[in-house]
Scaffold this motif. Structure first.
Motif, short mmCIF file in Angstrom:
data_model
loop_
_atom_site.label_atom_id
_atom_site.label_comp_id
_atom_site.label_asym_id
_atom_site.label_seq_id
_atom_site.Cartn_x
_atom_site.Cartn_y
_atom_site.Cartn_z
N VAL A 122 14.94 5.31 -2.87
CA VAL A 122 13.69 5.94 -3.34
C VAL A 122 12.70 4.86 -3.78
N VAL A 123 13.19 3.92 -4.61
CA VAL A 123 12.30 2.89 -5.12
C VAL A 123 11.72 2.05 -3.98
N SER A 124 12.52 1.77 -2.96
CA SER A 124 11.98 0.92 -1.90
C SER A 124 10.89 1.64 -1.12
N LEU A 125 11.01 2.96 -0.95
CA LEU A 125 9.93 3.71 -0.30
C LEU A 125 8.67 3.68 -1.16
N VAL A 126 8.86 3.89 -2.47
CA VAL A 126 7.72 3.86 -3.40
C VAL A 126 7.04 2.49 -3.37
N VAL A 127 7.86 1.45 -3.39
CA VAL A 127 7.34 0.08 -3.42
C VAL A 127 6.54 -0.22 -2.15
N ILE B 113 3.18 1.17 -10.35
CA ILE B 113 3.70 2.46 -9.89
C ILE B 113 5.23 2.39 -9.80
N GLY B 114 5.74 1.29 -9.27
CA GLY B 114 7.17 1.20 -8.96
C GLY B 114 8.07 1.18 -10.18
N ILE B 115 7.72 0.38 -11.19
CA ILE B 115 8.62 0.24 -12.36
C ILE B 115 8.80 1.56 -13.12
N PRO B 116 7.69 2.28 -13.43
CA PRO B 116 7.90 3.56 -14.12
C PRO B 116 8.76 4.53 -13.31
N ILE B 117 8.53 4.59 -12.00
CA ILE B 117 9.32 5.52 -11.18
C ILE B 117 10.79 5.09 -11.15
N ALA B 118 11.01 3.80 -10.98
CA ALA B 118 12.39 3.30 -10.95
C ALA B 118 13.10 3.65 -12.25
N THR B 165 14.19 -3.96 5.22
CA THR B 165 14.50 -4.53 6.52
C THR B 165 14.85 -3.44 7.53
N VAL B 166 15.60 -2.43 7.06
CA VAL B 166 16.03 -1.37 7.97
C VAL B 166 14.91 -0.37 8.26
N PHE B 167 14.27 0.11 7.19
CA PHE B 167 13.32 1.21 7.36
C PHE B 167 11.86 0.75 7.40
N GLY B 168 11.62 -0.55 7.08
CA GLY B 168 10.25 -1.03 6.90
C GLY B 168 9.32 -0.74 8.06
N THR B 169 9.76 -1.04 9.28
CA THR B 169 8.82 -0.90 10.40
C THR B 169 8.53 0.58 10.68
N ILE B 170 9.55 1.43 10.60
CA ILE B 170 9.29 2.86 10.80
C ILE B 170 8.34 3.35 9.73
N TYR B 172 6.17 1.77 7.86
CA TYR B 172 4.78 1.30 7.96
C TYR B 172 4.09 1.82 9.21
N GLY B 173 4.84 2.04 10.29
CA GLY B 173 4.25 2.65 11.48
C GLY B 173 3.72 4.04 11.15
N LEU B 174 4.56 4.83 10.44
CA LEU B 174 4.16 6.18 10.05
C LEU B 174 3.02 6.14 9.04
N MET B 175 3.15 5.23 8.09
CA MET B 175 2.15 5.10 7.02
C MET B 175 0.77 4.82 7.60
N ALA B 176 0.70 3.93 8.60
CA ALA B 176 -0.59 3.57 9.20
C ALA B 176 -1.22 4.79 9.85
N SER B 177 -0.42 5.55 10.61
CA SER B 177 -0.96 6.74 11.25
C SER B 177 -1.43 7.74 10.20
N PHE B 178 -0.59 7.94 9.21
CA PHE B 178 -0.90 8.89 8.15
C PHE B 178 -2.20 8.53 7.42
N MET B 179 -2.32 7.26 7.07
CA MET B 179 -3.52 6.83 6.33
C MET B 179 -4.78 6.95 7.19
N SER B 180 -4.64 6.73 8.50
CA SER B 180 -5.84 6.85 9.32
C SER B 180 -6.26 8.31 9.47
N VAL B 181 -5.28 9.23 9.44
CA VAL B 181 -5.60 10.66 9.46
C VAL B 181 -6.30 11.05 8.15
N MET B 182 -5.82 10.51 7.04
CA MET B 182 -6.42 10.81 5.74
C MET B 182 -7.85 10.30 5.66
N ASP B 183 -8.12 9.19 6.37
CA ASP B 183 -9.48 8.66 6.47
C ASP B 183 -10.12 8.32 5.12
#
Lengths: 149, 266
Positions: A122-127, B113-118, B165-170, B172-183
């Motif tokens: 969860v934290v890594s997604l948030v980060v 954002i990250g520290i409080p959520i963690a 390392t495992v999920f990063g590219t997926i 960020y690929g999704l994030m880029a599309s999503f953010m461009s839709v949000m405009d």
């Protein structure tokens, strides 16, 4: 002094293991990659010595990154040769032995990993999201102020 | 450390893991707009995890402790290589302009954002390692040197490093599309944000953005690469001088808020 020699031995050992992986995974011959690996080892030794004798408040990591950068700066004597040599040592080949040592040792942490596992995901997604959005927000504001967009 | 060096079994196991992992090689799977990337380092850590007393019983407690004690030092070679990636591009980056330089401070948003959520979901000192930065190589190395990768902070940073390392590219690929839709943000701003210090994450973002805005593709790619190299340059400094001290302050403050007392070691 003993600690310095021990660090050197470990680095040479890891360098040797990395060269093997570099050959198998990325097809750079052992001898072909050797000069680059020696440069990297030299940078590490210099960094360790600097941390020990120059100013120990700065972490070794910082000396090492900075030194690596300086010797490949355009204009630094021999920078192009250094770049070409270290180019034969694949970046990913260097990551595998690190995680292999971590992997051999990880068995003792499996219980604490079980407890923190999903939370870390969860934290890594948030980060990842917050880094991207914060940077985009800053860029957007600055680009607008400069009238570039 | 002497015992760890003399532990031939550990070194041979590591050599075996490296050979096996590199033989498998890099595997990529296309998933939506991104890629799932499996790197040899992941096999190494995954297979290694089964050597312990819970499964294959190949290594004993002593071996595991000694192997872990060497990880921090092994990171140095990677960091030397990291520096040599940045050097050749140094002057290009300096000329990149104020927007590119200032967006590097986005790292502060990460920890705010990250520290409080963690902490909210129950992590303790792991939060510092996990959320002070995006946990790429320089951050891992720095946490390793300051706290040790065996510590709670070290487990946090390694966990996020591996997930990224495992999920990063997926992601960020999704994030880029999503953010461009949000405009909300201009594509150039998104391109500048894509350089978080990982070439594959940057490539995924820039790839998606260039597909969505083909007429701006060239500039998007240039911004992405410049910003990523810049992150490589300032990553260690940013973590050491700003992100880590700030994370620790925030952690202490939140800890008091949550538990009503000062933090104690562990």
């Amino acid at each position: 002094m003993n600690k310095l020699i021990e660090s050197a031995i470990v680095l040479v050992l890891v360098a040797a293991i990395t060269l093997v992986g570099n050959t198998i995974g990325y097809k750079f011959g052992l001898l072909e990659a050797l000069p680059g690996m020696l440069v990297l080892l030299g940078i590490c030794f210099a960094g360790i010595l600097a941390n020990r004798f120059v100013w120990s408040k700065l972490p070794t990591v910082l000396y090492v990154v900075t030194l690596g950068m300086v010797i490949t700066l355009p204009g630094f004597p021999g920078s192009e040769t250094f770049s070409a040599w270290v180019g034969k040592v694949n970046f990913l080949a260097l990551t595998t032995p690190i995680l292999a040592y971590a992997g051999v040792g990880i068995g003792k942490d499996l219980n604490s990993l079980k407890q923190t596992g999903w939370r870390i995901v969860v934290v890594s997604l948030v980060v990842m999201a917050s880094t991207f959005i914060s940077s985009a927000a800053i860029s957007n504001v600055v680009l607008k102020m400069l009238g570039e967009i | 450390m002497t015992d760890a060096i003399k532990n031939v079994k550990v070194h041979l196991l590591v050599l075996g893991l490296v050979v096996a992992s590199e033989l498998i090689g890099i595997l990529t799977f296309n998933v939506g707009p991104g890629k799932l990337v499996l790197l040899p380092m992941l096999y190494a850590v995954f297979i290694g995890a089964f050597f312990g007393p819970d499964f294959l019983k190949i290594v004993k407690q002593k071996d595991m402790v000694e192997a872990s004690s060497l990880v921090g030092l092994t990171l140095l070679l990677l960091m030397a290589r990291y520096g040599t990636l940045v050097g050749p591009k140094f002057f290009e980056i300096l000329s990149a302009g104020p927007a590119l330089l200032l967006q590097e401070l986005g790292n502060i948003g990460t920890l705010l954002i990250g520290i409080p959520i963690a902490m909210f979901i129950g992590l303790k000192r792991e939060s510092i390692g996990a959320a002070h930065s995006i946990a790429r190589e320089p951050n891992v190395a720095l946490i390793g040197e300051i706290y040790g990768l065996d510590s709670a902070e070290g487990r946090g940073v390694m966990g996020v490093y591996i997930c990224g390392t495992v999920f990063g590219t997926i992601f960020y690929g999704l994030m880029a599309s999503f953010m461009s839709v949000m405009d909300i943000f201009h594509p150039y701003a998104l391109a500048m944000a894509s350089g978080v210090g990982s070439a594959s994450m940057m490539t995924a973002t820039v790839g998606s953005l260039s597909a969505i805005y083909p007429e701006m593709a060239e500039k998007i790619q240039a911004f992405g690469v410049a910003s990523n190299t810049l992150s490589g340059l300032d990553g260690v400094y940013m973590s050491m001088l700003i992100a880590l001290p700030l994370s620790n302050k925030l952690y202490d403050a939140l800890y008091r808020l949550k538990f009503g007392r000062l933090t104690k070691e562990n």
